[in-house]
Design an enzyme around this catalytic site. Structure first.
Site, PDB file in Angstrom:
ATOM      1  N   GLU A 154       0.822  -1.206   0.000  1.00  0.00           N
ATOM      2  CA  GLU A 154       0.000   0.000   0.000  1.00  0.00           C
ATOM      3  C   GLU A 154       0.868   1.273   0.000  1.00  0.00           C
ATOM      4  O   GLU A 154       1.760   1.435   0.840  1.00  0.00           O
ATOM      5  CB  GLU A 154      -0.940  -0.024   1.214  1.00  0.00           C
ATOM      6  CG  GLU A 154      -1.804   1.218   1.385  1.00  0.00           C
ATOM      7  CD  GLU A 154      -2.713   1.498   0.204  1.00  0.00           C
ATOM      8  OE1 GLU A 154      -3.345   0.563  -0.311  1.00  0.00           O
ATOM      9  OE2 GLU A 154      -2.773   2.671  -0.213  1.00  0.00           O
TER      10      GLU A 154
ATOM     11  N   THR B 200      -6.046   1.971  -5.292  1.00  0.00           N
ATOM     12  CA  THR B 200      -5.704   0.540  -5.190  1.00  0.00           C
ATOM     13  C   THR B 200      -6.463  -0.277  -6.240  1.00  0.00           C
ATOM     14  O   THR B 200      -5.894  -1.166  -6.881  1.00  0.00           O
ATOM     15  CB  THR B 200      -6.068  -0.044  -3.806  1.00  0.00           C
ATOM     16  OG1 THR B 200      -5.550   0.803  -2.791  1.00  0.00           O
ATOM     17  CG2 THR B 200      -5.483  -1.445  -3.632  1.00  0.00           C
TER      18      THR B 200
HETATM   19  C1  GP9 Z   1      -9.078  -0.095   0.736  1.00  0.00           C
HETATM   20  C2  GP9 Z   1      -7.631  -0.134   0.371  1.00  0.00           C
HETATM   21  C3  GP9 Z   1      -7.058   1.227   0.246  1.00  0.00           C
HETATM   22  O1  GP9 Z   1      -9.686  -1.336   0.712  1.00  0.00           O
HETATM   23  O2  GP9 Z   1      -7.453  -0.875  -0.789  1.00  0.00           O
HETATM   24  O3  GP9 Z   1      -7.614   1.870  -0.820  1.00  0.00           O
HETATM   25  P1  GP9 Z   1      -6.985   3.129  -1.543  1.00  0.00           P
HETATM   26  O4  GP9 Z   1      -7.511   4.336  -0.844  1.00  0.00           O
HETATM   27  O5  GP9 Z   1      -5.494   3.048  -1.464  1.00  0.00           O
HETATM   28  O6  GP9 Z   1      -7.474   3.028  -2.925  1.00  0.00           O
HETATM   29 MN    MN Z   2      -3.927   1.919  -2.125  1.00  0.00          MN
END
Ligand code: GP9
Ligand code: MN
Length: 439
Positions: free
Chosen positions: A38, A82
């Site tokens: 992330e 994401t």
């Molecule tokens: C939420 C996670 C984060 O489920 O995938 O999302 P993002 O804000 O980075 O798109």
């Molecule tokens: Mn993300």
């Protein structure tokens, strides 16, 4: 589907290559463990904050003989964050310029990486300790052919093991192992981490390194959560070894998108010791780490060519020896030489081996200096048009970025047409192809 012939022809002529990499099929039948890191950007790799290494575990993989590390790998996501990164790696198509394709076209037909692997006997699952409907994943995962989604309810989260968005990455991996062990091999599993997410909250106890000190609390907080994720991944590698899953797997790790937006350019320029963050620097900051770790393999190295998320599907399929000859993909195997030669970003900017094109300026990629020509790209129209600059000598040279910029625009348009028209309905599915090949 009458736009399909044009799209197929473009992909055949401009994208696809007959070249097979020297490691094509090297991971045949191995499990795939894909970890989405992330908000991880490449600038933290082999870098320090307050004199301390930020990502010691990931750094140890850079230059490791079982690991390929792509140092010029770009995220290509837009508003879908994401989910856009998931869309890119599953389909080798571009996300949309507005909104999230996971929401707007979640019921389309796709020929995802998961489906190609499914035809080879792979079982698939995604692990993510968040609400299943976030980003419309529950719907989209069905369209992508993902067999099982271990969402929030598969995990035990409480105040102690949660922070910010939910379950912390360490307990997330700890609690995932039992599910992974229950999967029939070969499997394709994808893990989406969460702790290193804006606003990068973390307790003192979980912080192994100190925050940065600048006018941006976002950037300051980023480093300890990045380190936490690095530790969580290291712990997961050890758990995979203990569970006996490590040797039979390929582990792919990729940053999904930037974590530090341009609103923090002042703090970022402090941290990077630069006078300012130029548009060129901004594009270079869109690099995210990409690791392909193949236990037992010797030959890993740092790969410097320009690559991006659009290349992930063709690359993984090639490593596993899966042929997707009739697929419509806009990326290339990252291990071949005969690649299309540029990574297009969703706003039409691009990075080629020689140039970086952004904000209507064509930069030399190596030096970061604008390429001097008599014509400048005109950004005001947002397309390939050029405007003549005053030219004392009378000679005019076109910016070398112009032809590539036109091609990127064209490619984005074709990818959009596929999505808007739901055109994969009219393309042989991965299954139909393998049946035809078997005749
Ligand atoms: C939420 C996670 C984060 O489920 O995938 O999302 P993002 O804000 O980075 O798109
Ligand atoms: Mn993300």
């Amino acid at each position: 589907g009458n736009e399909l012939p044009e799209i197929k022809e473009y992909v055949e002529e401009e994208v696809k290559s007959d070249e097979k990499s020297s490691i094509h099929g090297i991971a045949d039948d191995k499990n795939v463990i894909f970890i989405t890191l992330e908000s991880l950007q490449s600038f933290v790799i082999n870098n320090e904050v307050n004199g301390e290494e930020i990502t010691p575990f990931l750094n140890s993989l850079v230059g490791d003989e079982s690991t390929y590390y792509f140092e010029n790998f770009y995220h290509q996501t837009q508003q879908g964050k994401t989910s856009d990164s998931e869309f890119l790696i599953e389909n080798s198509l571009y996300p949309l310029s507005r909104g999230a394709v996971f929401f707007t076209h979640g019921e389309n037909e796709y020929h995802s990486m998961t489906e190609f692997l499914g035809e080879e006997g792979y079982n698939s699952a995604v692990f993510h300790a968040n609400n299943k409907s976030f980003w419309n994943r529950d719907q989209m995962y069905e369209s992508l052919g993902i067999d099982h989604f271990y969402g929030e309810e598969a995990y035990e989260a409480n105040q102690e093991n949660s922070v910010g968005w939910g379950l912390k990455d360490k307990p997330f991996f700890e609690q995932s192992i039992k599910y992974l062990q229950s999967m029939e091999e070969p499997f394709y599993s994808r893990f989406i981490t969460l702790t290193n997410h804006f606003p990068f909250k973390l307790s003192e106890e979980d912080s192994s390194i100190d925050k940065y000190d600048s006018n941006s609390s976002t950037l300051n907080n980023y480093f300890p959560t990045v380190r936490y994720m690095d530790e969580a991944v290291e712990q997961f590698f050890n758990q995979l070894k203990e569970a006996g899953l490590y040797e039979d797997s390929v582990i792919v790790m990729m940053g999904d998108h930037y974590g530090i937006s341009e609103n923090h350019n002042k703090a970022m320029s402090d941290y990077l010791n630069k006078e300012e963050i130029t548009p060129y620097d901004h594009i270079q900051l869109q690099r995210v780490p990409m690791f392909i770790h193949i236990p037992g393999h010797e030959g890993g190295k740092v790969m410097s060519k320009v690559t991006g998320q659009i290349d992930v599907k063709p690359t993984i399929l090639s490593l596993l020896g899966v042929s997707a000859e009739n697929d419509i993909q806009f990326g290339n195997d990252m291990f071949i030489e005969d690649r299309k030669g540029y990574i297009g970003l969703r706003n039409g900017d691009f990075i080629s081996e020689d140039y970086v094109s952004t904000s209507g300026v064509c930069y030399d990629r190596e030096s970061g200096n604008p390429v001097e020509t008599d014509k400048q790209q005109d950004n005001s129209t947002g397309n390939e048009s050029v405007k003549e600059a005053v030219n004392q000598s009378g000679n005019q040279t076109e910016s070398p970025c112009v032809p590539l910029k036109q091609q990127v625009e064209k490619e984005l348009e074709l990818s959009d047409k596929l999505i808007y028209g739901d055109l994969f309905r009219f393309v042989d599915s991965p299954g139909e192809k393998s049946e035809a090949n078997n005749e």
